[in-house]
Scaffold this motif. Structure first.
Motif, mmCIF file in Angstrom:
data_model
loop_
_atom_site.group_PDB
_atom_site.id
_atom_site.type_symbol
_atom_site.label_atom_id
_atom_site.label_comp_id
_atom_site.label_asym_id
_atom_site.label_seq_id
_atom_site.Cartn_x
_atom_site.Cartn_y
_atom_site.Cartn_z
ATOM 1 N N LYS A 208 40.123 -55.423 -40.042
ATOM 2 C CA LYS A 208 39.322 -55.619 -41.151
ATOM 3 C C LYS A 208 38.240 -56.926 -40.820
ATOM 4 O O LYS A 208 37.418 -57.224 -41.530
ATOM 5 N N ALA A 209 38.987 -57.695 -39.837
ATOM 6 C CA ALA A 209 38.202 -59.025 -39.783
ATOM 7 C C ALA A 209 37.068 -58.945 -38.474
ATOM 8 O O ALA A 209 36.466 -59.782 -38.275
ATOM 9 N N ASP A 210 37.043 -57.708 -37.956
ATOM 10 C CA ASP A 210 35.941 -57.462 -36.925
ATOM 11 C C ASP A 210 34.892 -56.480 -37.505
ATOM 12 O O ASP A 210 35.123 -55.513 -37.774
ATOM 13 N N ASN A 211 33.699 -57.280 -37.597
ATOM 14 C CA ASN A 211 32.833 -56.387 -38.353
ATOM 15 C C ASN A 211 32.198 -55.107 -37.586
ATOM 16 O O ASN A 211 31.591 -54.486 -37.924
ATOM 17 N N ARG A 212 32.835 -54.955 -36.185
ATOM 18 C CA ARG A 212 32.306 -53.534 -35.640
ATOM 19 C C ARG A 212 33.265 -52.715 -36.179
ATOM 20 O O ARG A 212 32.710 -51.370 -36.117
ATOM 21 N N TRP A 213 34.557 -52.772 -36.540
ATOM 22 C CA TRP A 213 35.561 -51.820 -37.006
ATOM 23 C C TRP A 213 35.764 -51.734 -38.725
ATOM 24 O O TRP A 213 36.347 -51.122 -38.997
ATOM 25 N N GLN A 214 35.275 -52.925 -39.303
ATOM 26 C CA GLN A 214 35.903 -53.087 -40.792
ATOM 27 C C GLN A 214 35.546 -51.957 -41.579
ATOM 28 O O GLN A 214 36.188 -51.804 -42.691
ATOM 29 N N HIS A 215 34.466 -51.167 -41.255
ATOM 30 C CA HIS A 215 34.242 -50.256 -42.194
ATOM 31 C C HIS A 215 34.974 -48.803 -41.995
ATOM 32 O O HIS A 215 35.268 -48.055 -42.843
ATOM 33 N N ILE A 216 36.023 -48.743 -40.868
ATOM 34 C CA ILE A 216 36.768 -47.721 -40.713
ATOM 35 C C ILE A 216 37.998 -47.631 -41.588
ATOM 36 O O ILE A 216 38.894 -48.648 -41.787
ATOM 37 N N PRO A 217 38.209 -46.601 -42.353
ATOM 38 C CA PRO A 217 39.211 -46.714 -43.186
ATOM 39 C C PRO A 217 40.481 -46.886 -42.616
ATOM 40 O O PRO A 217 40.719 -46.132 -41.464
ATOM 41 N N VAL A 218 41.522 -47.383 -43.086
ATOM 42 C CA VAL A 218 42.805 -47.567 -42.817
ATOM 43 C C VAL A 218 43.993 -47.072 -43.690
ATOM 44 O O VAL A 218 43.979 -47.489 -44.554
ATOM 45 N N MET A 219 44.826 -46.036 -43.057
ATOM 46 C CA MET A 219 45.998 -45.546 -43.877
ATOM 47 C C MET A 219 47.435 -46.301 -43.303
ATOM 48 O O MET A 219 47.429 -46.052 -42.357
ATOM 49 N N MET A 220 47.985 -46.691 -44.220
ATOM 50 C CA MET A 220 49.308 -47.335 -43.812
ATOM 51 C C MET A 220 50.336 -46.119 -43.962
ATOM 52 O O MET A 220 50.194 -45.255 -44.753
ATOM 53 N N VAL A 221 50.982 -46.009 -42.919
ATOM 54 C CA VAL A 221 52.011 -44.726 -42.596
ATOM 55 C C VAL A 221 53.516 -45.524 -42.207
ATOM 56 O O VAL A 221 53.463 -45.917 -41.234
ATOM 57 N N THR A 222 54.097 -45.581 -43.253
ATOM 58 C CA THR A 222 55.381 -46.534 -43.091
ATOM 59 C C THR A 222 56.708 -46.296 -43.747
ATOM 60 O O THR A 222 56.566 -45.610 -44.796
ATOM 61 N N THR A 223 57.698 -46.539 -43.443
ATOM 62 C CA THR A 223 58.891 -46.476 -44.129
ATOM 63 C C THR A 223 58.994 -47.395 -45.103
ATOM 64 O O THR A 223 59.919 -47.355 -46.159
ATOM 65 N N GLU A 224 58.252 -48.647 -44.901
ATOM 66 C CA GLU A 224 58.573 -49.575 -45.959
ATOM 67 C C GLU A 224 57.751 -48.915 -47.274
ATOM 68 O O GLU A 224 56.538 -48.841 -47.544
ATOM 69 N N GLY A 225 58.500 -48.787 -48.362
ATOM 70 C CA GLY A 225 58.289 -48.229 -49.482
ATOM 71 C C GLY A 225 58.015 -49.425 -50.690
ATOM 72 O O GLY A 225 57.469 -48.867 -51.756
#
Lengths: 281, 133, 159
Positions: B76-93
């Motif tokens: 999210k800090a890199d303006n080349r990539w910050q538009h790409i959606p990110v989904m967390m997939v984790t056991t941490e609930g």
């Protein structure tokens, strides 16, 4: 456990009122596991807040909550005896009917599509048996509904993984009715085109759907309270043609609804036919 | 949407090859090619090389090296990539983890374990599929 | 000596969460039905079948969660979860699968016991016909025996 008893009871009541689903005692973890993300995404501090938001919501959030709480587990030809009885008793009659009229089938809790596609496949098989004498497949319409919008979304793709396929699909039918693409099996267009998918809540009015020759409402009403069950069985009765059939799950029984349905045991599996004339209650 | 979603790839960053495989299978089911990285640095390297093809990043939390939150912040800090959606997939609930991720810009948060259907619908949602038909 | 009342309650809540975790994890990831057939107190934390995996929990909760079973079950589960035929699975897949199961059981339990700040260690796993792994612990372990299709899965917790 971060959810309090009060929060659990509020959410549980909400779910029951809006979807009919009844969450058992001691299932706090289910609510917490499935709804914490939605709670945070909607700017709520706790489940009280989420519940408040749900009260004001007209649909989108409600749908997401119901979606998160409903489990989508379906199998192909879930139990062998059911597939056998459908093939032997129901489909031949429907195919005969199709010589003169359009035949309508409803899969009322279709989840990710296995049931309606399974029926579509069995129909093709039945029609093929008759060769040139068989009715055109276009005489059949299968309506498939489910409360979960994401289940419907997946069902429409008609694509299944090895894991999803492995649950009950016979190899010869897999070969005939699916196209394999890497690890993915896709239902062929001749089966897909029979089925129309819609999101639908069984608590709602059935009249929009019209009349059916065969209704499958399997392994879903077990999650509903007795009152709601009775109401749904009556609505199904009103939507079934006089010579129609109802199929429910093997472990279910429309106890207490014998005034509207008559049980017929065929080859060890139970099917139901409507009693009396289909009229409003 | 301004982009051709059908050509977009998914990027899974997870130290478990089992989970990467599951996500690849679900991606394939939905018609997406899935790129795999076994830790955060490898994931960022893939973004360096072909971020224009990546339509969604699926990101584990607990990994050797950078944790998922750090990777998320780097994306999210890199303006080349910050538009790409990110989904967390984790056991941490737990709520804390979810709050931190959403605040850091994650579009979705999927806890493990998940069913194929759940994951598929989350991906479809994130990729803007499912409307129409 | 012995466990204080509060600690005992906490341990039992870990055991309860773990049982649900096993059913939920295998049900959702592998679409497999799991039935608890027996639970017993055992003296040590021993993973003594052909495959095993474990994680440590530390912080507000301290202990270990592990699983052990025959290779046949691991193959079946990993194949179902990952969608690969059994004959295409490599040892690496099996080991990673067991590790991930330990991780999922531990993570699920941690989240649902909700005892404050708890860390789950990276998982450890082994496969092999002749391996017996034992962690010395000053506490007894609880062993849960589940039936998974025609196989048996042993899940251990020591807290």
């Amino acid at each position: 456990m971060a959810i309090s008893k009060e929060e659990f009871l509020l959410i549980r009541t909400f779910l029951h009122d809006h979807s009919g689903i009844l969450i058992g005692d001691g299932k706090e973890y289910l609510v917490e596991n499935r709804l914490t993300v939605l709670m945070v995404q909607n700017g709520c501090e706790n489940f009280f807040d989420l519940h408040k938001k749900l009260q004001k919501d007209t649909g989108p959030l409600r749908n997401k909550v119901i979606d998160a709480m409903t489990t989508n587990e379906t199998l192909w030809f879930r139990d062998a005896s059911f597939a056998a009885v459908v093939s032997e008793a129901v489909l031949p009659q429907l195919v005969a009917k199709a010589a003169t009229q359009t035949v309508r089938i409803w899969s009322a809790a279709c989840s990710t599509g296995q049931e309606p596609y399974s029926i579509g496949i069995l129909l093709h098989e039945e029609i093929k048996k008759l060769g040139a004498k068989g009715p055109p497949v276009s005489k059949f319409k299968i309506l498939a509904t489910d409360i979960s919008p994401s289940a419907i979304m997946i069902a429409k793709t008609a694509r299944y993984s090895q894991l999803a396929i492995s649950r009950g699909m016979k190899p010869e039918l897999l070969e005939k009715y699916f196209t394999k693409n890497g690890m993915v099996h896709e239902v062929k267009p001749e089966v897909r085109s029979l089925v129309e998918f819609k999101q639908f809540n069984l608590k709602d009015d059935f009249e929009q759907h019209g009349m059916f020759d065969f209704v499958m409402c399997r392994n879903v009403l077990i999650y509903f309270s007795e009152d709601l069950k009775r109401d749904i069985y009556r609505k199904i009765h009103r939507g079934l043609l006089k010579d129609g059939w109802l199929a429910i799950g093997a472990s279910e029984s429309p106890r207490g609804y014998t005034d509207v349905f008559e049980q017929v045991i065929i080859k060890g599996a139970a099917l139901f036919r409507p009693k009396g004339v289909s009229k409003g209650a | 949407m301004g982009r051709d979603d059908s050509k977009m790839k998914l990027l899974t960053i997870d130290d478990s090859r089992t989970i990467r495989r599951v996500i690849s299978g679900i991606g394939a089911m939905l018609g997406y090619e899935v790129l795999e990285a076994e830790h955060g640095a490898a994931g960022l390297k893939i973004l360096e090389q072909c971020s224009q093809d990546v339509g969604l990043v699926l990101l584990d939390w607990n990994m050797p090296g950078m944790n998922g939150l750090e990777v998320l912040k780097a994306i999210k800090a890199d303006n080349r990539w910050q538009h790409i959606p990110v989904m967390m997939v984790t056991t941490e609930g737990e709520k804390d983890y979810i709050v931190k991720s959403i605040q850091a810009g994650a579009c979705h948060y999927q806890t493990k374990p998940f069913t194929q259907e759940e994951m598929a619908s989350r991906i479809m949602e994130a990729m803007g599929m499912g409307g129409g038909t | 000596m012995g466990m204080g009342g509060r600690v005992a309650v906490q341990v039992e809540s870990v055991h309860e969460a773990l049982q649900v975790a096993v059913v939920d994890v295998l049900g959702r990831m592998a679409m497999t039905e799991v039935v608890l057939i027996h639970r017993e107190r055992v003296s040590g934390f021993r993973l003594d079948f052909e495959a095993g995996g474990m994680v440590r929990l530390s912080g507000a909760l301290n202990g270990m969660i592990g699983l052990t079973c025959h290779l046949g079950l691991v193959e079946e589960l990993v194949s179902r979860i990952g969608g690969l035929p059994i004959d295409q699975l490599e040892n690496e897949d099996l080991m990673d699968g067991v590790a991930e199961l330990a991780n999922l059981f531990g993570g699920w339990t941690k989240t649902n016991v909700g005892q404050g700040d708890v860390q789950v260690s990276p998982p450890m796993a082994f496969i092999g016909k002749e391996v017996i792994a034992e962690w010395k612990t000053d506490r007894p372990a609880e062993r849960f025996i589940f039936q998974v299709n025609e196989h048996v899965l042993y899940v251990l917790a020591s807290f």
